[in-house]
Motif scaffolding. Structure first.
Motif, PDB file in Angstrom:
ATOM      1  N   MET A 159       0.825  -1.190   0.000  1.00 44.55           N
ATOM      2  CA  MET A 159       0.000   0.000   0.000  1.00 44.55           C
ATOM      3  C   MET A 159       0.871   1.257   0.000  1.00 44.55           C
ATOM      4  O   MET A 159       0.578   2.201  -0.713  1.00 44.55           O
ATOM      5  CB  MET A 159      -0.939  -0.029   1.206  1.00 44.55           C
ATOM      6  CG  MET A 159      -1.958   1.070   1.198  1.00 44.55           C
ATOM      7  SD  MET A 159      -3.006   1.161  -0.261  1.00 44.55           S
ATOM      8  CE  MET A 159      -4.166  -0.113   0.057  1.00 44.55           C
ATOM      9  N   ILE A 160       1.931   1.251   0.803  1.00 46.85           N
ATOM     10  CA  ILE A 160       2.811   2.427   0.853  1.00 46.85           C
ATOM     11  C   ILE A 160       3.439   2.688  -0.509  1.00 46.85           C
ATOM     12  O   ILE A 160       3.555   3.837  -0.937  1.00 46.85           O
ATOM     13  CB  ILE A 160       3.884   2.266   1.953  1.00 46.85           C
ATOM     14  CG1 ILE A 160       3.208   2.301   3.325  1.00 46.85           C
ATOM     15  CG2 ILE A 160       4.946   3.350   1.853  1.00 46.85           C
ATOM     16  CD1 ILE A 160       4.110   2.015   4.483  1.00 46.85           C
ATOM     17  N   ALA A 161       3.812   1.632  -1.211  1.00 50.19           N
ATOM     18  CA  ALA A 161       4.384   1.801  -2.554  1.00 50.19           C
ATOM     19  C   ALA A 161       3.375   2.481  -3.476  1.00 50.19           C
ATOM     20  O   ALA A 161       3.746   3.328  -4.297  1.00 50.19           O
ATOM     21  CB  ALA A 161       4.797   0.451  -3.123  1.00 50.19           C
ATOM     22  N   LYS A 162       2.097   2.144  -3.333  1.00 50.63           N
ATOM     23  CA  LYS A 162       1.062   2.793  -4.152  1.00 50.63           C
ATOM     24  C   LYS A 162       0.934   4.271  -3.791  1.00 50.63           C
ATOM     25  O   LYS A 162       0.722   5.108  -4.662  1.00 50.63           O
ATOM     26  CB  LYS A 162      -0.285   2.092  -3.975  1.00 50.63           C
ATOM     27  CG  LYS A 162      -0.352   0.753  -4.667  1.00 50.63           C
ATOM     28  CD  LYS A 162      -1.735   0.151  -4.552  1.00 50.63           C
ATOM     29  CE  LYS A 162      -1.789  -1.166  -5.295  1.00 50.63           C
ATOM     30  NZ  LYS A 162      -3.141  -1.736  -5.286  1.00 50.63           N
ATOM     31  N   ASN A 208      -2.574   5.729  -5.279  1.00 51.62           N
ATOM     32  CA  ASN A 208      -3.619   5.705  -4.261  1.00 51.62           C
ATOM     33  C   ASN A 208      -3.345   6.810  -3.256  1.00 51.62           C
ATOM     34  O   ASN A 208      -2.190   7.171  -3.036  1.00 51.62           O
ATOM     35  CB  ASN A 208      -3.636   4.332  -3.569  1.00 51.62           C
ATOM     36  CG  ASN A 208      -4.950   4.035  -2.890  1.00 51.62           C
ATOM     37  OD1 ASN A 208      -5.805   4.903  -2.756  1.00 51.62           O
ATOM     38  ND2 ASN A 208      -5.110   2.805  -2.456  1.00 51.62           N
ATOM     39  N   GLU A 209      -4.399   7.352  -2.655  1.00 53.43           N
ATOM     40  CA  GLU A 209      -4.276   8.379  -1.625  1.00 53.43           C
ATOM     41  C   GLU A 209      -4.585   7.765  -0.267  1.00 53.43           C
ATOM     42  O   GLU A 209      -5.595   7.077  -0.113  1.00 53.43           O
ATOM     43  CB  GLU A 209      -5.270   9.518  -1.887  1.00 53.43           C
ATOM     44  CG  GLU A 209      -4.974  10.333  -3.122  1.00 53.43           C
ATOM     45  CD  GLU A 209      -3.825  11.299  -2.912  1.00 53.43           C
ATOM     46  OE1 GLU A 209      -3.685  11.837  -1.791  1.00 53.43           O
ATOM     47  OE2 GLU A 209      -3.062  11.491  -3.865  1.00 53.43           O
ATOM     48  N   ALA A 219      -5.088   6.507   7.897  1.00 54.20           N
ATOM     49  CA  ALA A 219      -3.834   5.887   7.458  1.00 54.20           C
ATOM     50  C   ALA A 219      -2.656   6.826   7.693  1.00 54.20           C
ATOM     51  O   ALA A 219      -1.588   6.393   8.140  1.00 54.20           O
ATOM     52  CB  ALA A 219      -3.922   5.501   5.982  1.00 54.20           C
ATOM     53  N   VAL A 220      -2.846   8.112   7.415  1.00 48.34           N
ATOM     54  CA  VAL A 220      -1.778   9.091   7.635  1.00 48.34           C
ATOM     55  C   VAL A 220      -1.426   9.154   9.118  1.00 48.34           C
ATOM     56  O   VAL A 220      -0.252   9.166   9.500  1.00 48.34           O
ATOM     57  CB  VAL A 220      -2.175  10.483   7.102  1.00 48.34           C
ATOM     58  CG1 VAL A 220      -1.157  11.538   7.511  1.00 48.34           C
ATOM     59  CG2 VAL A 220      -2.324  10.455   5.593  1.00 48.34           C
ATOM     60  N   ARG A 221      -2.441   9.190   9.968  1.00 48.18           N
ATOM     61  CA  ARG A 221      -2.203   9.234  11.419  1.00 48.18           C
ATOM     62  C   ARG A 221      -1.449   7.992  11.874  1.00 48.18           C
ATOM     63  O   ARG A 221      -0.485   8.071  12.636  1.00 48.18           O
ATOM     64  CB  ARG A 221      -3.515   9.351  12.173  1.00 48.18           C
ATOM     65  CG  ARG A 221      -3.329   9.443  13.685  1.00 48.18           C
ATOM     66  CD  ARG A 221      -4.671   9.542  14.387  1.00 48.18           C
ATOM     67  NE  ARG A 221      -5.533   8.425  14.050  1.00 48.18           N
ATOM     68  CZ  ARG A 221      -5.672   7.333  14.800  1.00 48.18           C
ATOM     69  NH1 ARG A 221      -5.042   7.220  15.936  1.00 48.18           N
ATOM     70  NH2 ARG A 221      -6.456   6.353  14.418  1.00 48.18           N
ATOM     71  N   PHE A 250       3.477  15.056   5.040  1.00 42.42           N
ATOM     72  CA  PHE A 250       2.932  15.844   3.936  1.00 42.42           C
ATOM     73  C   PHE A 250       3.954  16.794   3.322  1.00 42.42           C
ATOM     74  O   PHE A 250       3.657  17.498   2.364  1.00 42.42           O
ATOM     75  CB  PHE A 250       1.709  16.643   4.392  1.00 42.42           C
ATOM     76  CG  PHE A 250       0.479  15.803   4.558  1.00 42.42           C
ATOM     77  CD1 PHE A 250      -0.068  15.105   3.494  1.00 42.42           C
ATOM     78  CD2 PHE A 250      -0.144  15.703   5.785  1.00 42.42           C
ATOM     79  CE1 PHE A 250      -1.200  14.327   3.642  1.00 42.42           C
ATOM     80  CE2 PHE A 250      -1.279  14.930   5.952  1.00 42.42           C
ATOM     81  CZ  PHE A 250      -1.817  14.242   4.877  1.00 42.42           C
ATOM     82  N   GLY A 251       5.169  16.837   3.882  1.00 45.50           N
ATOM     83  CA  GLY A 251       6.205  17.695   3.333  1.00 45.50           C
ATOM     84  C   GLY A 251       6.075  19.163   3.737  1.00 45.50           C
ATOM     85  O   GLY A 251       6.658  20.030   3.096  1.00 45.50           O
TER      86      GLY A 251
END
Length: 79
Positions: A1-4, A10-11, A16-18, A32-33
């Motif tokens: 999933m991370i590779a996507k 994929n977003e 998932a971000v947390r 998020f940079g």
């Protein structure tokens, strides 16, 4: 999933971000940079230095950090 995520196929959801931030021990702003510092959150430009200090003390030490910070900034009398 991370590779996507990395390939833009994929977003990630907010959850998932947390979870990624918690897993890697970094802030979501770092993911998020928005900052180069993995622990730093981008804060409002209106936040004073004292407000930032209180927030950082709470993040580091919880309520004890705020109490300690308050004691450090309270003038002592008769000392």
């Amino acid at each position: 999933m991370i590779a996507k995520y990395e390939r833009g196929e994929n977003e990630p959801s907010g959850i998932a971000v947390r979870l990624l931030a918690e897993t890697f021990g970094v802030s979501t702003d770092y993911l998020f940079g928005l900052t180069d510092d993995p622990r730093r959150l981008v804060t409002s430009a209106r936040m004073s230095a004292d407000e930032r200090a209180v927030l950082e003390a709470f993040r580091r030490e919880g309520w004890r950090g705020i109490i300690r910070l308050g004691a450090e900034h309270t003038p002592t009398q008769g000392v």
